[in-house]
Design an enzyme around this catalytic site. Structure first.
Site, PDB file in Angstrom:
ATOM      1  N   ASP A 114      -6.362  -0.290  22.639  1.00 33.31           N
ATOM      2  CA  ASP A 114      -6.630   0.982  21.965  1.00 33.31           C
ATOM      3  C   ASP A 114      -6.534   2.158  22.938  1.00 33.31           C
ATOM      4  OD1 ASP A 114      -6.999   0.078  19.422  1.00 33.31           O
ATOM      5  OD2 ASP A 114      -9.185   0.292  19.404  1.00 33.31           O
ATOM      6  N   TYR A 148       0.826  -1.225   0.000  1.00 28.75           N
ATOM      7  CA  TYR A 148       0.000   0.000   0.000  1.00 28.75           C
ATOM      8  C   TYR A 148       0.861   1.277   0.000  1.00 28.75           C
ATOM      9  CZ  TYR A 148      -3.364   3.337   2.115  1.00 28.75           C
ATOM     10  OH  TYR A 148      -4.148   4.410   2.424  1.00 28.75           O
ATOM     11  N   ASP A 160      11.916 -12.944  -0.835  1.00 24.57           N
ATOM     12  CA  ASP A 160      11.564 -12.803   0.575  1.00 24.57           C
ATOM     13  C   ASP A 160      12.805 -12.298   1.323  1.00 24.57           C
ATOM     14  OD1 ASP A 160      11.025 -13.489   3.387  1.00 24.57           O
ATOM     15  OD2 ASP A 160       9.308 -14.568   2.562  1.00 24.57           O
ATOM     16  N   LYS A 205       8.592  -2.712  15.645  1.00 24.41           N
ATOM     17  CA  LYS A 205       8.932  -1.363  15.163  1.00 24.41           C
ATOM     18  C   LYS A 205       9.922  -0.697  16.125  1.00 24.41           C
ATOM     19  CE  LYS A 205       6.533  -1.411  11.449  1.00 24.41           C
ATOM     20  NZ  LYS A 205       7.256  -1.599  10.190  1.00 24.41           N
ATOM     21  N   ASN A 229      -7.768  -5.201   9.617  1.00 23.11           N
ATOM     22  CA  ASN A 229      -7.834  -4.759  11.015  1.00 23.11           C
ATOM     23  C   ASN A 229      -8.110  -3.272  11.112  1.00 23.11           C
ATOM     24  OD1 ASN A 229      -6.259  -7.154  12.510  1.00 23.11           O
ATOM     25  ND2 ASN A 229      -5.327  -6.727  10.538  1.00 23.11           N
ATOM     26  N   SER A 233       6.308   3.494  13.098  1.00 24.23           N
ATOM     27  CA  SER A 233       4.890   3.733  13.375  1.00 24.23           C
ATOM     28  C   SER A 233       4.734   4.543  14.651  1.00 24.23           C
ATOM     29  CB  SER A 233       4.217   2.373  13.555  1.00 24.23           C
ATOM     30  OG  SER A 233       2.981   2.506  14.200  1.00 24.23           O
ATOM     31  N   ASN A 278       1.381  -9.863   0.737  1.00 23.79           N
ATOM     32  CA  ASN A 278       0.209  -8.995   0.975  1.00 23.79           C
ATOM     33  C   ASN A 278       0.039  -7.966  -0.139  1.00 23.79           C
ATOM     34  OD1 ASN A 278      -2.036  -8.350   2.603  1.00 23.79           O
ATOM     35  ND2 ASN A 278      -0.958  -6.586   3.459  1.00 23.79           N
ATOM     36  N   ASN A 306       7.762 -10.149  -1.495  1.00 23.02           N
ATOM     37  CA  ASN A 306       7.420 -11.576  -1.611  1.00 23.02           C
ATOM     38  C   ASN A 306       5.954 -11.783  -2.005  1.00 23.02           C
ATOM     39  OD1 ASN A 306       6.039 -10.970   0.706  1.00 23.02           O
ATOM     40  ND2 ASN A 306       7.146 -12.397   2.040  1.00 23.02           N
ATOM     41  N   LEU A 307       5.248 -10.691  -2.242  1.00 23.99           N
ATOM     42  CA  LEU A 307       3.839 -10.698  -2.672  1.00 23.99           C
ATOM     43  C   LEU A 307       2.917 -11.372  -1.663  1.00 23.99           C
ATOM     44  CD1 LEU A 307       4.261 -11.354  -6.522  1.00 23.99           C
ATOM     45  CD2 LEU A 307       3.942  -9.153  -5.344  1.00 23.99           C
ATOM     46  N   TYR A 342       3.720  -6.653  17.112  1.00 22.60           N
ATOM     47  CA  TYR A 342       3.945  -5.820  15.923  1.00 22.60           C
ATOM     48  C   TYR A 342       4.621  -4.499  16.328  1.00 22.60           C
ATOM     49  CZ  TYR A 342       2.976  -2.191  12.514  1.00 22.60           C
ATOM     50  OH  TYR A 342       3.124  -1.117  11.673  1.00 22.60           O
TER      51      TYR A 342
END
Ligand code: NAD
Ligand code: UFG
Length: 333
Positions: free
Chosen positions: A294, A11, A58, A154, A199, A124, A35, A32-33, A150
């Site tokens: 959150d 993206y 990859d 980062k 998500n 992030s 996603n 690596n395609l 995740y």
């Protein structure tokens, strides 16, 4: 410059490829395609006029990676490749540590071997941890209160990059802390269309709009915000992409860190209303319990990027909604 984009069919990478080509750079992509789809390369060509050379490799494949660098002679790497599903990372932490950390270490080893010493890394806002409701600026503490693997990857990769620079001061590292990327290219040709159940808010809104998901679950309306729903700093992906081009002007030996956000927070309910206004359709939703981990309000102080790089987000959320709908019509016909 000749630039390798890891994760460049994804993206954010695909939008950055377009902006780099438009700025006159030579772009090659490694992915690596897992996603993303190879057809993105044709879409990049349709928008920017050049089809980037592509390697289906990859980052965990050390030999494959070495071969790319042996051929490439790159000046700079922009490192987007990584797994990013927060919930999945809680269930499969080892997969996330292996892919994101292991992949990054392999990449950095290769860069060192081939003397490529400039890297821009996709970090992030999650590294700011549990600091809630305050404008987040780059000098604030990071790493405290991160609630998922995740986010830990980062934070750890930021640390790895800082350690690398200590060991080799010739490295020029830019850490970009993205806030919440939304939108699509104004052509409607590239955007975010996850293969799995998404998500993040915008891809879920898209799937509700197409009927693939029956309704949006809004995670809590009892936060300390004006309408009670969570607030985020939604930044248009094309602005984000342009932020990468601007960052190249800020690289110097050592590590630089920039927030890429708008400085404004918008609530989940406001996002729903804006999507309805732009699409002319009602978006079914229900209020459910808060999602674990959150926070109420996360937004950037983006002034450092503006002062040092001359970068500022220019698109509105309405632009993001319009471009998302255009992309949706393109991919769903
Ligand atoms: P994306 O999933 O669309 O793109 C990532 C790409 O990396 C995909 O094409 C995937 O196939 C590829 N990839 C993953 N692991 C790989 C590996 N081991 N080897 C080669 N390719 C691999 O995600 P995106 O939204 O474009 O995000 C890009 C980067 O920005 C990621 O590192 C992500 O963590 C970070 N980021 C994203 C957001 C967001 O909300 N989208 C927010 C903050 C940071
Ligand atoms: N939300 C809903 N319903 C949904 C999905 C999201 O109400 O189905 C709400 C969330 O509760 C939150 C807001 O929409 O208030 C945004 O949620 P996202 O999942 O889209 O984004 P997050 O802010 O939780 O996470 C994003 C990125 C992470 C990054 C983090 C940094 O997805 O990669 O920002 O703050 F780590």
């Amino acid at each position: 410059m000749k630039i390798l984009l890891t994760g460049g069919t994804g993206y954010i990478g695909s939008h950055t490829a377009v902006e780099l080509i438009k700025a006159g750079h030579e772009v090659e992509i490694l992915d690596n395609l897992f996603n993303s789809k190879i057809t993105v390369l044709d879409d990049i060509e349709a928008i920017a006029g050049v089809k980037p050379k592509f390697y289906e490799v990859d980052l965990l494949d050390k030999e494959g990676l070495d071969a790319v660098f042996a051929e490439g002679q790159y000046d700079l790497v922009m490192h987007f490749a990584g797994l990013k599903a927060v919930g999945e990372s809680v269930e499969k932490p080892l997969k996330y540590y292996e892919n994101n950390i292991g992949g990054t270490v392999n990449l950095l080893e290769c860069m060192k071997k081939y003397g490529v010493k400039k890297i821009v890394f996709s970090s992030s806002a999650t590294v700011y941890g549990n600091q809630d409701g305050v404008k987040l600026s780059e000098e604030m503490p990071v790493g405290v209160g991160i609630t998922n693997p995740y986010g830990q990857t980062k934070f750890m990769i930021e640390q790895i990059l800082k350690d690398l620079v200590v060991s080799d001061p010739e490295f020029e590292v830019a850490i970009l802390r993205y806030f919440n990327p939304v939108g699509a290219h104004e052509s409607g040709l590239i955007g975010e269309d996850p293969n799995d159940i998404p998500n993040n808010l915008m891809p879920i809104i898209m799937k509700v709009a197409t009927g693939e998901i029956p309704e949006l679950s809004i995670y809590g309306d009892d936060y300390d915000t004006p309408d009670g729903t969570g607030m985020r700093d939604f930044v248009h992906v094309v602005d984000l992409a342009k932020g990468h081009v601007a960052t190249m002007g800020g690289l110097r030996p050592g590590v630089v860190v920039y927030n890429l956000g708008t400085g404004k927070a918008t609530s989940v309910m406001e996002m729903v209303k804006m999507f309805e206004a732009e699409s002319g359709k009602e978006l079914p939703y229900k209020i459910v319990a808060r999602r674990a981990g959150d926070l109420a309000k996360i937004y950037a102080d983006p002034s450092k990027a503006e002062n040092e790089l001359g970068w500022k987000a220019e698109h509105t959320i309405e632009d993001a909604m319009r471009d998302t709908i255009k992309y949706l019509n393109h991919v769903r016909g």
